[in-house]
Design an enzyme around this catalytic site. Structure first.
Site, PDB file in Angstrom:
ATOM      1  N   ASN A  33       0.836  -1.218   0.000  1.00 30.81           N
ATOM      2  CA  ASN A  33       0.000   0.000   0.000  1.00 30.81           C
ATOM      3  C   ASN A  33       0.867   1.263   0.000  1.00 30.81           C
ATOM      4  OD1 ASN A  33       0.975   0.054   2.577  1.00 30.81           O
ATOM      5  ND2 ASN A  33      -0.987   0.436   3.586  1.00 30.81           N
ATOM      6  N   THR A 145      11.037 -10.248  14.830  1.00 25.57           N
ATOM      7  CA  THR A 145      12.269  -9.498  15.057  1.00 25.57           C
ATOM      8  C   THR A 145      12.988  -9.999  16.312  1.00 25.57           C
ATOM      9  OG1 THR A 145      13.141  -7.301  15.499  1.00 25.57           O
ATOM     10  CG2 THR A 145      10.893  -7.676  16.220  1.00 25.57           C
ATOM     11  N   SER A 180      10.182  -1.512  22.416  1.00 27.61           N
ATOM     12  CA  SER A 180       9.403  -0.399  21.842  1.00 27.61           C
ATOM     13  C   SER A 180       8.011  -0.922  21.527  1.00 27.61           C
ATOM     14  CB  SER A 180      10.047   0.108  20.538  1.00 27.61           C
ATOM     15  OG  SER A 180       9.768  -0.793  19.471  1.00 27.61           O
ATOM     16  N   HIS A 183       8.224  -3.127  18.527  1.00 24.30           N
ATOM     17  CA  HIS A 183       8.676  -4.493  18.813  1.00 24.30           C
ATOM     18  C   HIS A 183       7.566  -5.278  19.515  1.00 24.30           C
ATOM     19  CE1 HIS A 183      12.771  -2.679  18.185  1.00 24.30           C
ATOM     20  NE2 HIS A 183      13.019  -3.871  17.683  1.00 24.30           N
ATOM     21  N   VAL A 238      20.783   1.215  12.242  1.00 25.16           N
ATOM     22  CA  VAL A 238      22.008   1.867  12.718  1.00 25.16           C
ATOM     23  C   VAL A 238      23.177   1.806  11.722  1.00 25.16           C
ATOM     24  CG1 VAL A 238      22.686  -0.122  14.185  1.00 25.16           C
ATOM     25  CG2 VAL A 238      23.537   2.163  14.688  1.00 25.16           C
ATOM     26  N   THR A 253      26.371   8.644  15.021  1.00 23.78           N
ATOM     27  CA  THR A 253      25.494   8.888  16.170  1.00 23.78           C
ATOM     28  C   THR A 253      25.318   7.631  17.022  1.00 23.78           C
ATOM     29  OG1 THR A 253      23.622   8.374  14.743  1.00 23.78           O
ATOM     30  CG2 THR A 253      24.160  10.707  14.989  1.00 23.78           C
ATOM     31  N   VAL A 327      14.986   4.004  25.917  1.00 23.30           N
ATOM     32  CA  VAL A 327      15.154   3.332  27.202  1.00 23.30           C
ATOM     33  C   VAL A 327      15.588   1.908  26.877  1.00 23.30           C
ATOM     34  CG1 VAL A 327      13.985   2.515  29.277  1.00 23.30           C
ATOM     35  CG2 VAL A 327      13.451   4.778  28.345  1.00 23.30           C
TER      36      VAL A 327
HETATM   37  P1  NAD Z   1       9.608  -1.759   4.862  1.00 24.75           P
HETATM   38  O1  NAD Z   1       8.789  -0.741   5.551  1.00 24.75           O
HETATM   39  O2  NAD Z   1      10.588  -1.264   3.851  1.00 24.75           O
HETATM   40  O3  NAD Z   1       8.674  -2.865   4.174  1.00 24.75           O
HETATM   41  C1  NAD Z   1       7.351  -3.124   4.552  1.00 24.75           C
HETATM   42  C2  NAD Z   1       6.444  -2.892   3.350  1.00 24.75           C
HETATM   43  O4  NAD Z   1       5.113  -3.224   3.718  1.00 24.75           O
HETATM   44  C3  NAD Z   1       6.455  -1.431   2.895  1.00 24.75           C
HETATM   45  O5  NAD Z   1       6.689  -1.347   1.515  1.00 24.75           O
HETATM   46  C4  NAD Z   1       5.060  -0.933   3.270  1.00 24.75           C
HETATM   47  O6  NAD Z   1       4.567   0.043   2.365  1.00 24.75           O
HETATM   48  C5  NAD Z   1       4.238  -2.217   3.264  1.00 24.75           C
HETATM   49  N1  NAD Z   1       3.087  -2.185   4.167  1.00 24.75           N
HETATM   50  C6  NAD Z   1       3.052  -1.837   5.479  1.00 24.75           C
HETATM   51  N2  NAD Z   1       1.808  -1.954   5.966  1.00 24.75           N
HETATM   52  C7  NAD Z   1       1.043  -2.419   4.962  1.00 24.75           C
HETATM   53  C8  NAD Z   1      -0.334  -2.734   4.846  1.00 24.75           C
HETATM   54  N3  NAD Z   1      -1.181  -2.582   5.874  1.00 24.75           N
HETATM   55  N4  NAD Z   1      -0.814  -3.203   3.654  1.00 24.75           N
HETATM   56  C9  NAD Z   1       0.024  -3.341   2.598  1.00 24.75           C
HETATM   57  N5  NAD Z   1       1.334  -3.033   2.634  1.00 24.75           N
HETATM   58  C10 NAD Z   1       1.846  -2.586   3.814  1.00 24.75           C
HETATM   59  O7  NAD Z   1      10.350  -2.595   5.991  1.00 24.75           O
HETATM   60  P2  NAD Z   1      11.538  -3.644   5.847  1.00 24.75           P
HETATM   61  O8  NAD Z   1      12.752  -3.060   6.477  1.00 24.75           O
HETATM   62  O9  NAD Z   1      11.625  -4.181   4.469  1.00 24.75           O
HETATM   63  O10 NAD Z   1      11.019  -4.789   6.822  1.00 24.75           O
HETATM   64  C11 NAD Z   1      10.171  -5.799   6.369  1.00 24.75           C
HETATM   65  C12 NAD Z   1       9.753  -6.647   7.555  1.00 24.75           C
HETATM   66  O11 NAD Z   1      10.895  -7.181   8.198  1.00 24.75           O
HETATM   67  C13 NAD Z   1       8.982  -5.864   8.602  1.00 24.75           C
HETATM   68  O12 NAD Z   1       7.949  -6.688   9.115  1.00 24.75           O
HETATM   69  C14 NAD Z   1      10.003  -5.610   9.683  1.00 24.75           C
HETATM   70  O13 NAD Z   1       9.383  -5.505  10.919  1.00 24.75           O
HETATM   71  C15 NAD Z   1      10.882  -6.849   9.584  1.00 24.75           C
HETATM   72  N6  NAD Z   1      12.267  -6.635  10.006  1.00 24.75           N
HETATM   73  C16 NAD Z   1      13.041  -5.682   9.405  1.00 24.75           C
HETATM   74  C17 NAD Z   1      14.358  -5.521   9.814  1.00 24.75           C
HETATM   75  C18 NAD Z   1      15.246  -4.461   9.230  1.00 24.75           C
HETATM   76  O14 NAD Z   1      16.305  -4.176   9.820  1.00 24.75           O
HETATM   77  N7  NAD Z   1      14.908  -3.863   8.084  1.00 24.75           N
HETATM   78  C19 NAD Z   1      14.885  -6.348  10.824  1.00 24.75           C
HETATM   79  C20 NAD Z   1      14.061  -7.324  11.421  1.00 24.75           C
HETATM   80  C21 NAD Z   1      12.750  -7.459  11.002  1.00 24.75           C
HETATM   81  N1  USQ Z   2      21.327   3.147  17.531  1.00 20.64           N
HETATM   82  C1  USQ Z   2      22.398   3.998  17.731  1.00 20.64           C
HETATM   83  N2  USQ Z   2      22.529   5.033  16.871  1.00 20.64           N
HETATM   84  C2  USQ Z   2      21.662   5.269  15.841  1.00 20.64           C
HETATM   85  C3  USQ Z   2      20.583   4.390  15.663  1.00 20.64           C
HETATM   86  C4  USQ Z   2      20.445   3.335  16.530  1.00 20.64           C
HETATM   87  O1  USQ Z   2      23.203   3.822  18.644  1.00 20.64           O
HETATM   88  O2  USQ Z   2      21.859   6.249  15.110  1.00 20.64           O
HETATM   89  C5  USQ Z   2      21.194   1.975  18.435  1.00 20.64           C
HETATM   90  C6  USQ Z   2      19.839   1.857  19.112  1.00 20.64           C
HETATM   91  O3  USQ Z   2      19.806   2.580  20.316  1.00 20.64           O
HETATM   92  C7  USQ Z   2      19.724   0.350  19.291  1.00 20.64           C
HETATM   93  C8  USQ Z   2      20.506  -0.228  18.122  1.00 20.64           C
HETATM   94  O4  USQ Z   2      21.318   0.825  17.621  1.00 20.64           O
HETATM   95  O5  USQ Z   2      20.382  -0.037  20.458  1.00 20.64           O
HETATM   96  C9  USQ Z   2      19.638  -0.753  16.982  1.00 20.64           C
HETATM   97  O6  USQ Z   2      18.787   0.295  16.548  1.00 20.64           O
HETATM   98  P1  USQ Z   2      18.180   0.286  15.073  1.00 20.64           P
HETATM   99  O7  USQ Z   2      17.419   1.558  14.904  1.00 20.64           O
HETATM  100  O8  USQ Z   2      19.217  -0.047  14.085  1.00 20.64           O
HETATM  101  O9  USQ Z   2      17.242  -1.003  15.149  1.00 20.64           O
HETATM  102  P2  USQ Z   2      15.861  -1.240  15.860  1.00 20.64           P
HETATM  103  O10 USQ Z   2      15.243  -0.022  16.374  1.00 20.64           O
HETATM  104  O11 USQ Z   2      16.027  -2.372  16.825  1.00 20.64           O
HETATM  105  O12 USQ Z   2      14.956  -1.718  14.643  1.00 20.64           O
HETATM  106  C10 USQ Z   2      15.507  -2.308  13.452  1.00 20.64           C
HETATM  107  C11 USQ Z   2      14.424  -2.315  12.388  1.00 20.64           C
HETATM  108  C12 USQ Z   2      13.260  -3.166  12.864  1.00 20.64           C
HETATM  109  C13 USQ Z   2      13.763  -4.546  13.247  1.00 20.64           C
HETATM  110  C14 USQ Z   2      14.901  -4.486  14.241  1.00 20.64           C
HETATM  111  C15 USQ Z   2      15.590  -5.831  14.441  1.00 20.64           C
HETATM  112  O13 USQ Z   2      13.998  -0.980  12.143  1.00 20.64           O
HETATM  113  O14 USQ Z   2      12.293  -3.270  11.810  1.00 20.64           O
HETATM  114  O15 USQ Z   2      12.702  -5.282  13.794  1.00 20.64           O
HETATM  115  O16 USQ Z   2      15.928  -3.620  13.722  1.00 20.64           O
HETATM  116  S1  USQ Z   2      16.093  -6.073  16.106  1.00 20.64           S
HETATM  117  O17 USQ Z   2      16.803  -4.896  16.573  1.00 20.64           O
HETATM  118  O18 USQ Z   2      16.909  -7.255  16.148  1.00 20.64           O
HETATM  119  O19 USQ Z   2      14.861  -6.232  16.864  1.00 20.64           O
END
Ligand code: NAD
Ligand code: USQ
Length: 400
Positions: A33, A145, A180, A183, A238, A253, A327
């Site tokens: 979407n 996650t 969070s 999460h 990060v 950062t 936190v």
């Molecule tokens: P992303 O936001 O780039 O991808 C999610 C996609 O889903 C987006 O394109 C968004 O438009 C779509 N979307 C969201 N809500 C929707 C809805 N209601 N209907 C239809 N489409 C919808 O995120 P990503 O980084 O590719 O992550 C994908 C998945 O992996 C997520 O569930 C995220 O929680 C999980 N994840 C990501 C990371 C990471 O570091 N990127 C790490 C661990 C888990």
């Molecule tokens: N952090 C920094 N500096 C920054 C950004 C983040 O020190 O500029 C720290 C945060 O405080 C945290 C760690 O880096 O301790 C990870 O933060 P992040 O923003 O890279 O990751 P997070 O918020 O945990 O979320 C990301 C994705 C999420 C996914 C998750 C996997 O956005 O979709 O679920 O990573 S995990 O962390 O294993 O749960």
């Protein structure tokens, strides 16, 4: 050949995953979407790497790789729409990535928290119902996650652990202590997925994935096939943020002392693992959990890797320890079991240092785009009104 439906196909992981699965011969369709594109704009940012719209992505992919991808624009919160696509495509595998994935975005205020949990929990419930009613034999690969578990003072198993309590033993879900409201939405999803397997007999692999980084996968053979790359406070993860900061001479950062540790995975390996999970389905009624990561690093160690990689190409980068806006524990034990995917053949593709070199080179071309949005870099969302040091929050009678 498998018939695969990807929910969230336009996302950072979804688009390269779709290209990979199609290129190795699977039939791929997807839903999105475009919420991610809108949400990033709403925080005043943009993808550092320009991305094509979905029509162009599909067209260029077909020209470059000779394969089709079918796209349906719509919201998985719209059950009729989701059910219609399921009936039309009849997928054997559904890969569910369609969620609001940012922790800081979920912590901005009440509306952002409500949006995140409504979108994620209700969307996943719709997926579970659509499977039950239309494709009960399909395999759901659901992205959870690593942050569901938090940072317990125990080794983190893959979903379940054996407990002894008052002389009795059982195998139970490992406790979740997320950091969070985003999460936490994933924890709710996991509970619903377990229920759907236990009670309805669905078949689900719930992937506890670490933080993903990177700009490239094998199928990104043309600039119009690039996946998005965010660096703002909310949507940049990060390592990706550090690399974007390095190329514009912004200090890295690190939040707090940078001693907090997390599991990380290269984008190319995230896709490798999701392919393995797809090609080795869980069995009927099975709720299977995989911990998906390459390595565990501290945030400071990563900052040093990025600073070293930047130095090799003549960029002088400083590391700042900012007051932590979140936190979270900064000093903690962290050890994660991640054997299931390895047992199915997963091998990390390359060293993180090699990927950092590639990322910095890729991002240097888009330096100006990052500079234009540099105001979106510094963290403004605070988990609490003021920054507090975190104390263990034990129930009465329990000591740390
Ligand atoms: P992303 O936001 O780039 O991808 C999610 C996609 O889903 C987006 O394109 C968004 O438009 C779509 N979307 C969201 N809500 C929707 C809805 N209601 N209907 C239809 N489409 C919808 O995120 P990503 O980084 O590719 O992550 C994908 C998945 O992996 C997520 O569930 C995220 O929680 C999980 N994840 C990501 C990371 C990471 O570091 N990127 C790490 C661990 C888990
Ligand atoms: N952090 C920094 N500096 C920054 C950004 C983040 O020190 O500029 C720290 C945060 O405080 C945290 C760690 O880096 O301790 C990870 O933060 P992040 O923003 O890279 O990751 P997070 O918020 O945990 O979320 C990301 C994705 C999420 C996914 C998750 C996997 O956005 O979709 O679920 O990573 S995990 O962390 O294993 O749960």
């Amino acid at each position: 050949m498998n018939n695969i439906l990807i929910l969230g196909i336009d996302g950072y992981i979804g688009w390269p995953l779709a290209m990979h699965l199609a290129s190795i011969g699977h039939r791929v369709s997807g839903i999105d979407n475009f919420a991610r594109r809108r949400n990033v704009r709403s925080v005043g940012s943009a993808s550092a790497i320009p991305i094509a719209d979905m029509d162009e992505r599909i067209e260029v992919f077909k020209r470059q790789h000779g394969k089709n991808i079918t796209f349906y624009e719509g919201d998985i919160l719209d059950y009729e729409f989701l059910a219609d696509v399921m009936k039309k495509e009849h997928p054997r595998t559904i890969i569910h990535l369609a969620e609001q994935p940012s922790a800081p975005f979920s912590m901005i205020d009440r509306p952002h928290a409500v949006y995140t949990q409504h979108n994620n929990v209700e969307g996943t419930l719709n997926v579970l119902y659509a499977m039950k009613e239309i494709v009960p034999e399909a395999h759901l690969v659901k992205l959870g996650t690593m942050g569901e578990y938090g940072t317990p003072n125990l080794e983190i198993p893959e979903g379940f652990f054996e407990v002894e309590y008052k002389g009795r033993r059982d195998v139970l879900p490992f406790p979740r202590q997320p950091g969070s409201l985003y999460h936490l939405s994933k924890v709710h999803d996991s509970a619903n997925c377990l229920f759907a397997c236990r009670v309805w007999g669905l078949c689900i692999t719930d992937i506890m994935q670490g933080v993903v980084y990177g700009t490239r996968t094998r199928e990104i053979t043309h600039e119009r096939l690039a996946t998005r790359f965010d660096f703002d406070e909310s949507f940049g993860t990060v390592i990706n943020r550090y690399c974007a900061q390095a190329v514009i001479g912004h200090s890295l950062t690190s939040y707090g002392r940078g001693t907090q540790r997390r599991g990380f995975i290269d984008l190319v390996d995230s896709i490798q693992c999701l392919t393995i999970a797809t090609e080795n389905p869980a069995s009927k009624g099975q709720y299977r959990v995989f911990n998906q990561l390459d390595e565990v690093y501290s945030i400071m160690q990563l900052a040093r890797y990025v600073a070293d990689a930047a130095k090799k190409i003549g960029l002088d980068v400083k590391i700042d320890c900012l007051p932590n806006p979140r936190v979270e524990k900064e000093e903690h034990y962290y050890s994660v079991q991640h054997e299931h995917l390895k047992n199915l053949g997963f091998k990390p593709t390359r060293k993180i240092t090699e990927t950092l070199d590639i990322m910095l080179k890729d991002l240097l071309q888009y330096r100006q785009r990052i500079i234009e949005k540099r105001d979106a870099i510094l963290p403004k969302t605070r988990w609490m009104g003021e920054i507090v040091s975190v104390q263990p929050n034990m129930p009465t009678g329990v000591t740390a």
